[in-house]
Design an enzyme around this catalytic site. Structure first.
Site, PDB file in Angstrom:
ATOM      1  N   THR A 110      -4.685  -8.890   0.369  1.00 38.44           N
ATOM      2  CA  THR A 110      -4.101  -8.779  -0.965  1.00 38.44           C
ATOM      3  C   THR A 110      -4.622  -9.896  -1.843  1.00 38.44           C
ATOM      4  OG1 THR A 110      -2.055  -8.636  -2.250  1.00 38.44           O
ATOM      5  CG2 THR A 110      -2.009 -10.089  -0.331  1.00 38.44           C
ATOM      6  N   CYS A 139      14.918  22.453  -9.288  1.00 33.39           N
ATOM      7  CA  CYS A 139      15.466  22.520 -10.659  1.00 33.39           C
ATOM      8  C   CYS A 139      14.390  22.793 -11.696  1.00 33.39           C
ATOM      9  CB  CYS A 139      16.197  21.202 -10.992  1.00 33.39           C
ATOM     10  SG  CYS A 139      15.064  19.853 -11.365  1.00 33.39           S
ATOM     11  N   ASN A 174       0.824  -1.202   0.000  1.00 37.70           N
ATOM     12  CA  ASN A 174       0.000   0.000   0.000  1.00 37.70           C
ATOM     13  C   ASN A 174       0.858   1.252   0.000  1.00 37.70           C
ATOM     14  OD1 ASN A 174      -2.105  -1.781   0.179  1.00 37.70           O
ATOM     15  ND2 ASN A 174      -2.412  -1.526   2.381  1.00 37.70           N
ATOM     16  N   VAL A 175       0.342   2.277  -0.615  1.00 38.73           N
ATOM     17  CA  VAL A 175       1.065   3.548  -0.727  1.00 38.73           C
ATOM     18  C   VAL A 175       0.347   4.633   0.083  1.00 38.73           C
ATOM     19  CG1 VAL A 175       2.082   2.996  -2.957  1.00 38.73           C
ATOM     20  CG2 VAL A 175      -0.185   4.056  -2.892  1.00 38.73           C
ATOM     21  N   HIS A 227       6.089  -0.517  -2.582  1.00 37.29           N
ATOM     22  CA  HIS A 227       5.580   0.137  -3.790  1.00 37.29           C
ATOM     23  C   HIS A 227       5.595   1.654  -3.674  1.00 37.29           C
ATOM     24  CE1 HIS A 227       3.204  -3.723  -5.031  1.00 37.29           C
ATOM     25  NE2 HIS A 227       4.478  -3.802  -5.326  1.00 37.29           N
ATOM     26  N   ASN A 243      -8.502 -12.552   4.493  1.00 35.26           N
ATOM     27  CA  ASN A 243      -9.059 -11.939   3.290  1.00 35.26           C
ATOM     28  C   ASN A 243     -10.559 -12.194   3.256  1.00 35.26           C
ATOM     29  OD1 ASN A 243      -9.715 -11.340   0.452  1.00 35.26           O
ATOM     30  ND2 ASN A 243      -7.477 -11.185   0.228  1.00 35.26           N
ATOM     31  N   CYS A 297      11.606  14.097  -8.149  1.00 35.23           N
ATOM     32  CA  CYS A 297      11.845  14.954  -9.321  1.00 35.23           C
ATOM     33  C   CYS A 297      12.403  14.132 -10.476  1.00 35.23           C
ATOM     34  CB  CYS A 297      12.840  16.061  -8.949  1.00 35.23           C
ATOM     35  SG  CYS A 297      13.220  17.095 -10.366  1.00 35.23           S
TER      36      CYS A 297
HETATM   37  C1  BV8 Z   1       8.214  -5.465 -11.982  1.00 35.15           C
HETATM   38  C2  BV8 Z   1       1.921   1.453  -6.679  1.00 35.15           C
HETATM   39  C3  BV8 Z   1      10.304  -5.997 -12.908  1.00 35.15           C
HETATM   40  C4  BV8 Z   1       1.287   2.351  -7.683  1.00 35.15           C
HETATM   41  C5  BV8 Z   1       1.540  -0.817  -7.517  1.00 35.15           C
HETATM   42  C6  BV8 Z   1       4.193  -7.434 -18.293  1.00 35.15           C
HETATM   43  C7  BV8 Z   1       5.189  -6.474 -18.439  1.00 35.15           C
HETATM   44  C8  BV8 Z   1       5.906  -6.005 -17.348  1.00 35.15           C
HETATM   45  C9  BV8 Z   1       5.636  -6.464 -16.057  1.00 35.15           C
HETATM   46  C10 BV8 Z   1       4.637  -7.410 -15.943  1.00 35.15           C
HETATM   47  C11 BV8 Z   1       3.923  -7.899 -17.027  1.00 35.15           C
HETATM   48  N1  BV8 Z   1       3.023  -8.809 -16.552  1.00 35.15           N
HETATM   49  C12 BV8 Z   1       3.145  -8.914 -15.220  1.00 35.15           C
HETATM   50  C13 BV8 Z   1       4.128  -8.079 -14.836  1.00 35.15           C
HETATM   51  C14 BV8 Z   1       4.611  -7.854 -13.488  1.00 35.15           C
HETATM   52  C15 BV8 Z   1       3.744  -6.755 -12.897  1.00 35.15           C
HETATM   53  C16 BV8 Z   1       2.483  -7.393 -12.367  1.00 35.15           C
HETATM   54  O1  BV8 Z   1       2.549  -8.141 -11.395  1.00 35.15           O
HETATM   55  N2  BV8 Z   1       1.324  -7.103 -13.015  1.00 35.15           N
HETATM   56  C17 BV8 Z   1       0.078  -7.663 -12.532  1.00 35.15           C
HETATM   57  C18 BV8 Z   1      -1.060  -6.686 -12.877  1.00 35.15           C
HETATM   58  C19 BV8 Z   1      -0.128  -9.026 -13.211  1.00 35.15           C
HETATM   59  N3  BV8 Z   1       4.528  -6.210 -11.817  1.00 35.15           N
HETATM   60  C20 BV8 Z   1       5.291  -5.141 -12.042  1.00 35.15           C
HETATM   61  O2  BV8 Z   1       5.306  -4.524 -13.082  1.00 35.15           O
HETATM   62  C21 BV8 Z   1       6.208  -4.775 -10.881  1.00 35.15           C
HETATM   63  N4  BV8 Z   1       7.530  -4.521 -11.377  1.00 35.15           N
HETATM   64  O3  BV8 Z   1       7.765  -6.561 -12.245  1.00 35.15           O
HETATM   65  O4  BV8 Z   1       9.495  -5.061 -12.291  1.00 35.15           O
HETATM   66  C22 BV8 Z   1      10.097  -5.761 -14.374  1.00 35.15           C
HETATM   67  C23 BV8 Z   1      10.578  -4.568 -14.919  1.00 35.15           C
HETATM   68  C24 BV8 Z   1      10.396  -4.364 -16.267  1.00 35.15           C
HETATM   69  C25 BV8 Z   1       9.721  -5.299 -17.074  1.00 35.15           C
HETATM   70  C26 BV8 Z   1       9.206  -6.476 -16.482  1.00 35.15           C
HETATM   71  C27 BV8 Z   1       9.382  -6.698 -15.118  1.00 35.15           C
HETATM   72  C28 BV8 Z   1       5.714  -3.483 -10.209  1.00 35.15           C
HETATM   73  C29 BV8 Z   1       4.433  -3.779  -9.464  1.00 35.15           C
HETATM   74  C30 BV8 Z   1       4.086  -2.566  -8.600  1.00 35.15           C
HETATM   75  C31 BV8 Z   1       2.972  -1.796  -9.255  1.00 35.15           C
HETATM   76  N5  BV8 Z   1       2.538  -0.719  -8.342  1.00 35.15           N
HETATM   77  N6  BV8 Z   1       1.217   0.171  -6.672  1.00 35.15           N
HETATM   78  C32 BV8 Z   1      -0.075   2.798  -7.210  1.00 35.15           C
HETATM   79  O5  BV8 Z   1      -0.550   2.360  -6.144  1.00 35.15           O
HETATM   80  O6  BV8 Z   1      -0.672   3.607  -7.943  1.00 35.15           O
HETATM   81  S1  BV8 Z   1       0.684  -2.270  -7.457  1.00 35.15           S
HETATM   82  C33 BV8 Z   1      -0.861  -2.040  -6.811  1.00 35.15           C
HETATM   83  O7  BV8 Z   1      -1.458  -3.353  -6.813  1.00 35.15           O
HETATM   84  C34 BV8 Z   1      -0.890  -1.618  -5.343  1.00 35.15           C
HETATM   85  O8  BV8 Z   1       0.368  -1.478  -4.752  1.00 35.15           O
HETATM   86  C35 BV8 Z   1      -1.644  -2.768  -4.694  1.00 35.15           C
HETATM   87  O9  BV8 Z   1      -1.311  -2.955  -3.384  1.00 35.15           O
HETATM   88  C36 BV8 Z   1      -1.149  -3.859  -5.531  1.00 35.15           C
HETATM   89  C37 BV8 Z   1      -1.730  -5.203  -5.390  1.00 35.15           C
HETATM   90  O10 BV8 Z   1      -3.120  -5.082  -5.274  1.00 35.15           O
HETATM   91  P1  BV8 Z   1      -3.737  -5.523  -3.841  1.00 35.15           P
HETATM   92  O11 BV8 Z   1      -3.075  -4.720  -2.772  1.00 35.15           O
HETATM   93  O12 BV8 Z   1      -3.668  -7.003  -3.713  1.00 35.15           O
HETATM   94  O13 BV8 Z   1      -5.198  -5.007  -3.971  1.00 35.15           O
HETATM   95  P2  BV8 Z   1      -6.365  -5.751  -4.758  1.00 35.15           P
HETATM   96  O14 BV8 Z   1      -7.427  -4.745  -4.992  1.00 35.15           O
HETATM   97  O15 BV8 Z   1      -5.794  -6.522  -5.897  1.00 35.15           O
HETATM   98  O16 BV8 Z   1      -6.886  -6.832  -3.716  1.00 35.15           O
HETATM   99  C38 BV8 Z   1      -7.497  -6.399  -2.518  1.00 35.15           C
HETATM  100  C39 BV8 Z   1      -7.735  -7.661  -1.716  1.00 35.15           C
HETATM  101  O17 BV8 Z   1      -8.268  -7.279  -0.451  1.00 35.15           O
HETATM  102  C40 BV8 Z   1      -8.745  -8.593  -2.366  1.00 35.15           C
HETATM  103  O18 BV8 Z   1      -8.252  -9.927  -2.274  1.00 35.15           O
HETATM  104  C41 BV8 Z   1      -9.999  -8.443  -1.488  1.00 35.15           C
HETATM  105  O19 BV8 Z   1     -10.721  -9.663  -1.365  1.00 35.15           O
HETATM  106  C42 BV8 Z   1      -9.381  -8.085  -0.167  1.00 35.15           C
HETATM  107  N7  BV8 Z   1     -10.226  -7.269   0.728  1.00 35.15           N
HETATM  108  C43 BV8 Z   1     -11.064  -6.254   0.377  1.00 35.15           C
HETATM  109  N8  BV8 Z   1     -11.618  -5.731   1.506  1.00 35.15           N
HETATM  110  C44 BV8 Z   1     -11.109  -6.435   2.562  1.00 35.15           C
HETATM  111  C45 BV8 Z   1     -10.220  -7.408   2.067  1.00 35.15           C
HETATM  112  N9  BV8 Z   1      -9.567  -8.268   2.875  1.00 35.15           N
HETATM  113  C46 BV8 Z   1      -9.783  -8.167   4.198  1.00 35.15           C
HETATM  114  N10 BV8 Z   1     -10.611  -7.254   4.751  1.00 35.15           N
HETATM  115  C47 BV8 Z   1     -11.291  -6.380   3.971  1.00 35.15           C
HETATM  116  N11 BV8 Z   1     -12.124  -5.497   4.536  1.00 35.15           N
HETATM  117 ZN    ZN Z   2      14.552  18.744  -9.423  1.00 35.29          ZN
END
Ligand code: BV8
Ligand code: ZN
Length: 252
Positions: A198, A160, A112-113, A129, A223, A137
């Protein structure tokens, strides 16, 4: 493999989870957007994970920022504005109490952010994240904490003049190396990993769950629903983290 948990089995599962936590010297926690849902913050994959008709995966990327920085800043400014209106919920506070029990044997890894863990009082928090409150910057690289103040659609660096970006990890970006290796070490050294709110869809964060298991840790999942990780956890507790985590504490 965990046993399916029905309502009567829920107490038994909660007791099993409490036993695993009590038996651990070191506890690691991995949280996702679900732990902040009861604070009023939308999750990513809830409500179809859409924002202004865009998929988050399409807005939270370097290419989207390159193509239309004002659109991406509108997305982040809206989420920053939401932060000003929300407070940590009992799930966040429960993790603060658990940390006090484990002292330096506790590591909280969050995807989480929103900064709500720190707002609740958690101390050892690894933001793998990044953070909505911080900006970076694109020119001189300076990172500043700008709280939740409203920024313009194209905020510029006070030093800058270059364009600022949110200090978060976008899709297809590497995670901050220092924080990431600390997160890996925490899950490798813990006896128990607590996974809360998650969907275990985003990597490499979700890979921490398998890494913990490979290093011999027991895994507890909290969850609302089944996730990609549920089949491989030791205990799956289905329900809202704002209720389950305080219940878990009562049994520690
Ligand atoms: C990387 C910050 C190496 C930003 C976030 C194709 C090309 C390139 C990469 C990929 C690709 N395919 C896949 C990838 C890898 C990709 C990825 O995993 N994609 C996913 C969509 C398949 N990952 C990346 O790109 C990562 N970097 O791989 O670098 C690389 C480099 C270059 C090229 C290739 C690889 C970077 C990932 C980070 C992205 N940034 N956040 C922002 O927030 O704006 S991720 C974003 O999703 C958030 O951080 C969030 O936390 C995260 C995960 O989501 P969840 O937290 O799980 O939230 P979600 O809604 O999904 O689920 C909520 C859960 O809570 C549910 O299960 C629900 O049932 C439950 N819930 C709801 N209410 C409750 C509850 N549980 C309990 N109580 C409740 N009340
Ligand atoms: Zn700057």
């Amino acid at each position: 493999m965990h046993d399916p948990v029905d309502s009567s089995g829920f107490d038994e599962a909660l007791e099993r989870a409490a036993r695993l936590v009590r038996a651990s010297q070191r506890l690691a926690v991995l949280t996702g957007a679900g732990i902040s849902a009861e604070s009023g913050l939308a999750t990513f994959r809830g409500a179809g994970g859409l924002w202004e008709g865009h998929r988050v995966e399409d807005v939270a990327t370097p290419r989207a920022f390159e193509a239309d920085p004002a659109l991406v800043w509108r997305f982040y400014n809206l989420r920053r504005a939401n932060l000003a209106k929300v407070l940590p919920n009992p799930g966040h506070h429960a993790l603060v109490q658990i940390e006090q029990r484990f002292q330096d044997g506790f590591t909280l890894v969050t995807q989480n952010v929103d900064g709500l863990h720190q707002a609740a009082g958690s101390l050892n928090v690894l933001e793998i994240h990044g953070a909505l409150r911080r900006v970076r910057c694109t020119g001189c690289g300076r990172v500043e904490d700008r709280g939740v103040e409203a920024l313009s659609e194209l905020p510029s660096c006070r030093h800058c003049g270059a364009l600022l970006r949110p200090d978060v990890v976008w899709f297809e970006e590497m995670l901050p190396p220092g924080v990431w290796s600390q997160a890996e070490r925490a899950v490798q050294r813990c006896q128990c990993l607590l996974v809360v709110g998650t969907s275990a869809v985003v990597y490499p964060a979700a890979g921490l769950i398998d890494q913990a298991r490979r290093w011999g840790a027991r895994v507890i999942e909290v969850n609302l629903a089944m996730t990609e990780a549920t089949a491989s956890v030791d205990v799956a507790l289905h329900g809202p983290s704002g209720t389950i985590l305080p219940d878990l504490i009562k049994r520690l």
